[in-house]
Design a protein around this motif. Structure first.
Motif, mmCIF file in Angstrom:
data_model
loop_
_atom_site.group_PDB
_atom_site.id
_atom_site.type_symbol
_atom_site.label_atom_id
_atom_site.label_comp_id
_atom_site.label_asym_id
_atom_site.label_seq_id
_atom_site.Cartn_x
_atom_site.Cartn_y
_atom_site.Cartn_z
ATOM 1 N N ASN B 15 0.832 -1.209 0.000
ATOM 2 C CA ASN B 15 0.000 0.000 0.000
ATOM 3 C C ASN B 15 0.867 1.261 0.000
ATOM 4 N N GLN B 19 0.653 3.913 -2.900
ATOM 5 C CA GLN B 19 0.260 5.307 -2.656
ATOM 6 C C GLN B 19 1.298 6.279 -3.209
ATOM 7 N N MET B 61 -6.874 0.322 3.685
ATOM 8 C CA MET B 61 -6.938 1.311 4.762
ATOM 9 C C MET B 61 -8.246 1.315 5.552
ATOM 10 N N SER B 64 -8.324 -1.657 7.925
ATOM 11 C CA SER B 64 -7.353 -1.427 8.985
ATOM 12 C C SER B 64 -7.898 -0.391 9.974
ATOM 13 N N HIS B 85 -5.858 11.669 9.371
ATOM 14 C CA HIS B 85 -5.529 10.989 8.113
ATOM 15 C C HIS B 85 -6.809 10.504 7.419
ATOM 16 N N GLU B 130 -1.647 14.400 2.736
ATOM 17 C CA GLU B 130 -2.255 13.130 3.147
ATOM 18 C C GLU B 130 -1.259 11.970 3.020
ATOM 19 N N GLY B 134 0.065 9.671 5.962
ATOM 20 C CA GLY B 134 -0.009 8.207 5.810
ATOM 21 C C GLY B 134 1.327 7.564 6.134
ATOM 22 N N TYR B 142 4.617 0.543 12.395
ATOM 23 C CA TYR B 142 5.562 -0.535 12.068
ATOM 24 C C TYR B 142 7.037 -0.259 12.319
HETATM 25 C C1 HEM Z 1 -5.716 10.343 -0.650
HETATM 26 C C2 HEM Z 1 -6.013 9.467 0.239
HETATM 27 C C3 HEM Z 1 -5.021 8.679 1.070
HETATM 28 C C4 HEM Z 1 -3.652 8.571 0.984
HETATM 29 C C5 HEM Z 1 -2.722 9.256 -0.004
HETATM 30 C C6 HEM Z 1 -3.228 7.658 2.029
HETATM 31 C C7 HEM Z 1 -1.918 7.265 2.276
HETATM 32 C C8 HEM Z 1 -1.525 6.301 3.180
HETATM 33 C C9 HEM Z 1 -0.204 5.720 3.291
HETATM 34 C C10 HEM Z 1 0.978 6.059 2.424
HETATM 35 C C11 HEM Z 1 -0.235 4.821 4.310
HETATM 36 C C12 HEM Z 1 0.929 3.958 4.824
HETATM 37 C C13 HEM Z 1 0.870 2.557 4.246
HETATM 38 C C14 HEM Z 1 0.127 1.553 5.123
HETATM 39 O O1 HEM Z 1 0.422 1.455 6.315
HETATM 40 O O2 HEM Z 1 -0.759 0.851 4.607
HETATM 41 C C15 HEM Z 1 -1.570 4.825 4.870
HETATM 42 C C16 HEM Z 1 -1.994 4.040 5.917
HETATM 43 C C17 HEM Z 1 -3.257 4.068 6.440
HETATM 44 N N1 HEM Z 1 -4.318 4.829 6.018
HETATM 45 FE FE1 HEM Z 1 -4.335 6.021 4.398
HETATM 46 N N2 HEM Z 1 -4.338 7.264 2.754
HETATM 47 C C18 HEM Z 1 -5.455 7.860 2.207
HETATM 48 C C19 HEM Z 1 -6.758 7.731 2.634
HETATM 49 C C20 HEM Z 1 -7.161 7.079 3.774
HETATM 50 C C21 HEM Z 1 -8.518 6.988 4.265
HETATM 51 C C22 HEM Z 1 -9.751 7.633 3.600
HETATM 52 C C23 HEM Z 1 -8.478 6.261 5.425
HETATM 53 C C24 HEM Z 1 -9.617 5.894 6.359
HETATM 54 C C25 HEM Z 1 -10.605 5.180 6.022
HETATM 55 C C26 HEM Z 1 -7.112 5.866 5.654
HETATM 56 C C27 HEM Z 1 -6.669 5.100 6.719
HETATM 57 C C28 HEM Z 1 -5.406 4.560 6.821
HETATM 58 C C29 HEM Z 1 -5.013 3.578 7.820
HETATM 59 C C30 HEM Z 1 -5.896 3.007 8.919
HETATM 60 C C31 HEM Z 1 -3.680 3.257 7.567
HETATM 61 C C32 HEM Z 1 -2.823 2.205 8.289
HETATM 62 C C33 HEM Z 1 -2.912 0.941 7.449
HETATM 63 C C34 HEM Z 1 -2.156 -0.254 8.055
HETATM 64 O O3 HEM Z 1 -2.719 -0.936 8.927
HETATM 65 O O4 HEM Z 1 -1.044 -0.490 7.623
HETATM 66 N N3 HEM Z 1 -6.342 6.377 4.638
HETATM 67 N N4 HEM Z 1 -2.338 5.735 4.160
#
Ligand code: HEM
Lengths: 161, 145
Positions: B15, B19, B61, B64, B85, B130, B134, B142
């Motif tokens: 992811n 991203q 996401m 998670s 986020h 964003e 992220g 992690y």
């Molecule tokens: C333009 C929109 C978004 C971008 C650019 C973005 C970017 C990122 C990036 C780079 C990560 C780190 C990689 C990872 O740990 O999986 C991340 C993690 C995460 N994002 Fe996003 N995100 C976006 C939208 C969202 C939305 C809408 C949500 C909520 C529903 C969200 C919730 C999360 C969560 C919970 C994680 C941790 C995931 C894990 O368990 O590893 N994100 N995001």
């Protein structure tokens, strides 16, 4: 002409919406397991003086300074106690928990709390044996008596032959 | 086990890469509009980026986020960052869908799109912020201290 252009645009919008909706629908069918709830791997009781200490082995993947097991709860025959923890450096770690002097044979079960993913389930209830001083003494003395008896009979047999 | 970090899951690392690639795709789309003046191709690229982003939100996401039951019990700093986020992510998504849908409704009317230039810039800025938030969420989850 304009009418045709507008129809084309509407078609494109429809296709885009369909792709978006289908993408969302298809991807929601795939459910990656990300939840990283801790697990109670083992509970090992041992004695220190008159107290019983539980060595609780917990497993929690990816420990960091913000993502760690911050609390455990110990259920001793229905009465719940807790302790707070500092961030861990390893995936598997042992928490010693003193439940004090044990009277009777209580059932103990434990759960752990992760700062991100919440509570683990309760561990299988474990029957804690009552380690009284008398029992401990008996446990220490019995092998000695057995040894003495064995060497006595050994000697008697030797003398007889 | 992840790609760059033993602590992370493969999904999380994929992811992360995904991203970053989507943001690069967005910048390529901007270059196409600015330098080559190919607005239709620009619109199509933005639509693709948005669809990929939506898929990544739904697959990785959102599940998670929904599994973070421990986080919201106490609204401390990590919780505030994750909530920011999520909210910002939804806002970026809504803005993106609005811009792409508007273009698709009247794809012949490039002037209408030009009028939304400031909104596009704001969306890109928010999208970049964003991504950094992220990456910070990734570090919190992690990367060991
Ligand atoms: C333009 C929109 C978004 C971008 C650019 C973005 C970017 C990122 C990036 C780079 C990560 C780190 C990689 C990872 O740990 O999986 C991340 C993690 C995460 N994002 Fe996003 N995100 C976006 C939208 C969202 C939305 C809408 C949500 C909520 C529903 C969200 C919730 C999360 C969560 C919970 C994680 C941790 C995931 C894990 O368990 O590893 N994100 N995001």
């Amino acid at each position: 002409m304009k009418m045709i252009e507008r129809m084309k645009s509407q078609q494109k919008l429809l296709v885009f919406s369909l792709i978006l909706i289908l993408g969302v629908a298809a991807s929601s069918l795939i459910r990656p397991v990300l939840a990283d709830v801790p697990t109670i791997e083992n509970i090992e009781p041992w004695i220190s003086g008159t107290d019983t200490i539980l060595n609780i082995t917990i497993r929690h993947a990816s420990p960091t300074g913000t993502h760690y097991v911050d609390r455990i709860e110990v259920d001793i025959n229905g009465s719940i106690e807790f302790t707070t923890l500092f961030p861990q450096a390893t995936v598997t770690f042992i928490v010693p928990y003193n439940i004090g002097e044990v009277i009777g044979t209580p059932l103990v079960s434990v759960r752990a709390h992760c700062t991100f993913h919440g509570w683990s389930g309760w561990s299988e209830p474990l029957l804690i044996p009552e380690f009284t001083v008398f029992l401990l003494l008996a446990l220490a003395v019995l092998p000695m008596i057995a040894y003495l008896l064995r060497s006595k009979t050994h000697r008697a047999l030797k003398n007889g032959s | 086990m992840g790609l760059f970090n033993v602590n992370a899951s493969l999904y999380a690392d994929l992811n992360l890469v995904f991203q970053i690639s989507i943001l690069i795709l967005l910048f390529v789309g901007i270059l196409i509009a600015r330098r080559k003046r190919k607005f239709k191709r620009h619109g199509a690229l933005m639509g693709i980026a948005l669809t990929l982003n939506t898929i990544s939100i739904v697959i990785v996401m959102l599940p998670s986020f929904l599994s973070f039951s421990g986080l919201f019990a106490d609204l401390s700093t990590p919780a505030a960052i994750v909530i920011t986020h999520a909210v910002l992510g939804v806002l970026v998504e809504v803005l993106g869908v609005w811009l792409v849908a508007n273009w698709l409704v009247r794809s012949d009317n490039i002037k209408g799109c030009v009028g939304k230039r400031n909104l596009m810039r704001a969306t890109l800025l928010l999208w970049s912020i964003e991504l950094f938030v992220g990456i910070y969420v990734y570090i919190m989850l992690y990367v060991p201290i």
